[in-house]
Enzyme design. Sequence first.
Site, PDB file in Angstrom:
ATOM      1  N   GLY B 249      93.853   7.044  -7.929  1.00  0.00           N
ATOM      2  CA  GLY B 249      92.724   6.489  -7.199  1.00  0.00           C
ATOM      3  C   GLY B 249      92.388   7.354  -5.992  1.00  0.00           C
ATOM      4  N   PHE B 250      93.313   7.408  -5.047  1.00  0.00           N
ATOM      5  CA  PHE B 250      93.224   8.303  -3.883  1.00  0.00           C
ATOM      6  C   PHE B 250      91.996   8.054  -3.023  1.00  0.00           C
ATOM      7  CE2 PHE B 250      95.229  10.649  -7.463  1.00  0.00           C
ATOM      8  CZ  PHE B 250      96.539  10.572  -7.020  1.00  0.00           C
ATOM      9  N   GLY B 478      99.324   3.997  -9.710  1.00  0.00           N
ATOM     10  CA  GLY B 478     100.378   4.959  -9.985  1.00  0.00           C
ATOM     11  C   GLY B 478     101.400   4.970  -8.874  1.00  0.00           C
ATOM     12  N   ILE B 641     111.444  -0.253   3.571  1.00  0.00           N
ATOM     13  CA  ILE B 641     111.172   0.412   2.302  1.00  0.00           C
ATOM     14  C   ILE B 641     111.485  -0.565   1.168  1.00  0.00           C
ATOM     15  CG2 ILE B 641     111.824   2.318   0.789  1.00  0.00           C
ATOM     16  CD1 ILE B 641     110.175   3.026   3.382  1.00  0.00           C
ATOM     17  N   PRO B 644     112.831   2.531  -2.681  1.00  0.00           N
ATOM     18  CA  PRO B 644     112.952   3.925  -2.223  1.00  0.00           C
ATOM     19  C   PRO B 644     112.549   4.949  -3.277  1.00  0.00           C
ATOM     20  CG  PRO B 644     115.118   2.851  -2.389  1.00  0.00           C
ATOM     21  CD  PRO B 644     114.086   1.786  -2.596  1.00  0.00           C
ATOM     22  N   GLN B 650     105.848   8.743  -3.580  1.00  0.00           N
ATOM     23  CA  GLN B 650     104.636   8.762  -2.761  1.00  0.00           C
ATOM     24  C   GLN B 650     104.672   9.905  -1.760  1.00  0.00           C
ATOM     25  OE1 GLN B 650     102.110   7.228  -4.042  1.00  0.00           O
ATOM     26  NE2 GLN B 650     101.676   5.748  -2.460  1.00  0.00           N
ATOM     27  N   GLU B 717      99.647   7.698   2.322  1.00  0.00           N
ATOM     28  CA  GLU B 717      98.826   8.809   2.790  1.00  0.00           C
ATOM     29  C   GLU B 717      99.533   9.737   3.765  1.00  0.00           C
ATOM     30  OE1 GLU B 717      94.480   7.163   3.158  1.00  0.00           O
ATOM     31  OE2 GLU B 717      95.881   5.495   3.178  1.00  0.00           O
TER      32      GLU B 717
END
Lengths: 352, 751
Positions: B249-250, B478, B641, B644, B650, B717
């Site tokens: 997607g991003f 994802g 988290i 992990p 990511q 991000e």
Amino acid sequence: MNNFEYLRPTTIPEAVAAASVPGAAYLAAGTNLVDLMKGGVVRPSRLVDVGRLPGLTDIEHLPDGGLRIGALIRNAELAHDEGFARRFPSVAEALLSGASGQLRNAATVGGNLLQRTRCAYFYDTASACNKRDPGAGCDAVGGETRTHAVLGWSPSCIATHPSDFCVPLVAMDAVVEVEGSNGRRDVTLEDFHRLPGTSPEQESVLEPGELIVAVRLPPSAAEFASHARYLKVRDRTSYAFAVVSAAAALRMEGGRIAEARIALGGVALKPWRARAAEAVLVGALPDPALFRGAAGVALVDAKPSGDNEFKIELARRIVTRALILAAAGTPSRMPALPASPFAAPDGASQHG
Amino acid sequence: MVEMTSIQGQTHTRQGSSIGQPLTRMDGVLKVTGAARYAADHHPAGMLYAVMAVSSIARGRVASLDVAAAMAHPGVVQVMTPGNAPKLAEDPDAKTNPFMFRMDLLQNDGVRYPNQPIAVVIADTLESATEGAALLAPAYVTEPARVGLDGNASFAPPAVGVGNPAEMHRGDVDAGLKGAALRMDATYETPAQYHNPMEPHAIVATWDGDTLSIDTPSQGLAMAQGRLAGLFGIAPEGIHIRSPFLGGGFGCKGLLSGPQVLGVMAARLVDRPVKLVLRREQMYGPVGHRAPTRQTVRLGAASDGALTAVSHHAKTASSTFDDFFEPAADTAHTVYASPAIATSHEAVRLDTGTPLFMRAPGEATGSIAMESAIDEMAHACGMDPLAFRLKNYSDVEPISGKPFSSKALRECYAQGAARFGWATRPLAPRQMRDEAGLLVGWGMGTATFPALMFQGHARAVLRSDGTGVMETGAHDMGQGAWTALAQIAADGLGLEQDQVEFRAGSSDLPDAGIAGGSAHTATAGMAIHGAGADVIAKLADLAMDDQRSPLFGAGNTGVIARSGRLHRRDDEGRSESYGDILARAGLTEIEGRGASASDPAAQSAYAMHAHGAVFAEVKVDPEFGQIRVTRLVGAFAAGKIINPRMVQSQYYGGMIWGVSFALHEEALTDRRSGRIMNQNLAEYHVPVNADIPSVEAILVEEHDPHVNALGIKGVGEIGITGTAGAIANAVWHATGIRVREFPITLDRLMG
């Protein structure tokens, strides 16, 4: 759909006959042609699928010491052929530096020679391109030209030929066997591709219907095996076309260069043989300054076709380094990153 | 009143907790076996194929289309043009909220960017539709394209990003610069970058009267539903969107894009199900991109290296018809301490699609400039880049003066530097070579990204068979939402993981907010957490009010939910299974609801950010300038988290995008036509495996009591920030050449 005829002849003469009509195109693996058709860049009215023609998938060691490579041999198959890489290491290195593993598994020898330029203006059907549409003009001129030609270009076309494989092949005096309606003939690879001149749509000397059936390496090619390299500089480590590449090979006798071969990729619309530069080296002792001089000779006629003047000095440096690497000797194993500046052989320094 | 304490934070209930476990992906087997069905895998009965024809000019109008030729082509059913496109209930150029962007939906013949849709051909096969689109042979009235950051008059945008002020300042920058012992002033340029997820935008749409059924990838189901409802004048409840998997997607699938709406319009026009999938090159226009920037950073420092002024000015571009301004200068707000900070933006309008969100919008572009500038200033001060950053470490958010809700950046610096071996780095550039003679350089960058949260909802069910259900319309791009959110659900319900059915990825589930801003785990996770607490509280009420339950009267001490049983908090030996409680009450199931939102009190009291430090090693050929990033070590602190394994992935993905940003990505725009010349994956470079020999991500422990009850910050991000600058700095350290125009290409390093 874009309707076209699809024929799958079973013999070479049938294929030649089928492909001799205007608008016909040969299809082998289709790694380039199918993309071009999807993009509407080319629209053949007839595809002649030669992918299953018999007799084109052999690698023959000829009695005279030469090698004959069937046109349908896959790039990966040839590069990994037992004995091939040992006798023609720079050709194997070039093959393995091209495209991606998946593409190399599919792409054929004949198709590699006939792949089209990567010039973006050729692919962009809204741009003027003399290759696509003779006489339309060239929108690459004055456009985004960082990777365009610095040798042999004309105002009609500043594109380059993208092949890696062809660069050491042309250095090794490879010969292309073609078959047409008038039978077979040989064309040296050096003469096979045309420079653009005023008719860049004519990319090779093939007549309509003529089919590449094999590429031959002469016996002399194997004499360079211990001093033959291919070096490819690119914008990412793999799966990128050469910004500039070079093949260099030396035949050494008693510590002196008996014969040299130099060719460049990514600089012109054909794999560029640098014969004048080769002549500089004959009889000399290997020496970086000498190599630098030869590289200068190789690029003496170079001129930028746009924002790409850097490619000229880059080409000089690549030729120089390729000669240094060739003089140092072919590595005993194919580097993990074939042809890459990051493919340093164990323990060897490439940089003074 | 029952006291239901979160089961997190109870050390004695740690055993059996799903949160924190490195579970593999719940959807992993589906994906590797091809069983996961993405939008374009759907083929409802009677479905037709739609293919867009797009503009090859940047500006002007379509003078003619050969519709007759397309219609005459075998298999073509309809050609949708401005002449026959379904009328919309709402002008697609209307803007009624800040998350609404203008779309080109064939409402007129105007062209305002290359690759703008100008017609849609609908046919019974993809091939027929493709050829039909080619046969349209558009003729245009062309006007000159406005190209490049100097291609039009600039202006000060009213706001940047999503409603951020375009200018901010604290202290007196001019005085800070004037009084500085050392000053630097440099300009950095970043190119336009375009979205290239593996899965291009795709939609399969089916109308039934005024109800609409859709398969399409979405990072924001509820917003997409609302947008469609507005455009077509139908009730949102009549629109069902399924998006169980996204092939990336991003940001480009955050808001519904024009081409997706065109698929819905095409289905309405032909009254048949329609599939529309963008070709790769069609991604370069109507689905958002990262705008180019030209950023000027001015820094002042005292002789001891303490910053006296930070000024960051960014010029960027939006389209001619809509507003999105990459907030590149805003990174100066949050990282380095300075008594004076000023940030400002200016913009031009160009004939491109509207730029939109692309992974770390503003942070990525701003970070590479600021981290480069900080490195340049450290060098000017004769200081190690890490020492310089530590000298200017800020314990409060520099622009606001607010304390951080948590900030383990010192630990990130320390752990990353130790793992990388930073301490032996020579101060001067061009000092290191490898055994083959390649130049070697080490660089670092600080990573930062705000910890955001949106509003989300979830529904929980406990069943008498001892299983549970958790529902929220969350989105797995994802990043691992199917897995991480299911882990939160299991803990929230007090059940083992395999006893929980987790439902997500569909618009008929509770709105989980948007999967953007690195906020999805916090947003959907807190809604899930709340729904779990709610249903457990109801279950506990049933038990504690019932004399037949061993938990009768436990109201004052409360209960703990664990492994399908409620236990008295003060006597864990007294417990009862969920099934028994429900059975005795004559219930087959019990439902709870949860909602999440950021806490305004905490927001006003604290600055909330994730942090990290990235260290990069590059090798550069001294003569060719070819670059390879040989090592990357990132250390990130992002609160709690959940999984992990997913988080590490990511970070890897973000860091690899940092390589892409620094060295590869660039839309090559023809300076005359405005067309993008490399709109394919062969020539629009992103890193390949050979470009990423070694990447490590360290998960630095951090507990944040303020961001939300679970302590979750975002990880999606931050990886790209810091990394791109670290690579730029490593290239300088290797070569002594400071390249300020990105991506850094070999021709600039040939010397």
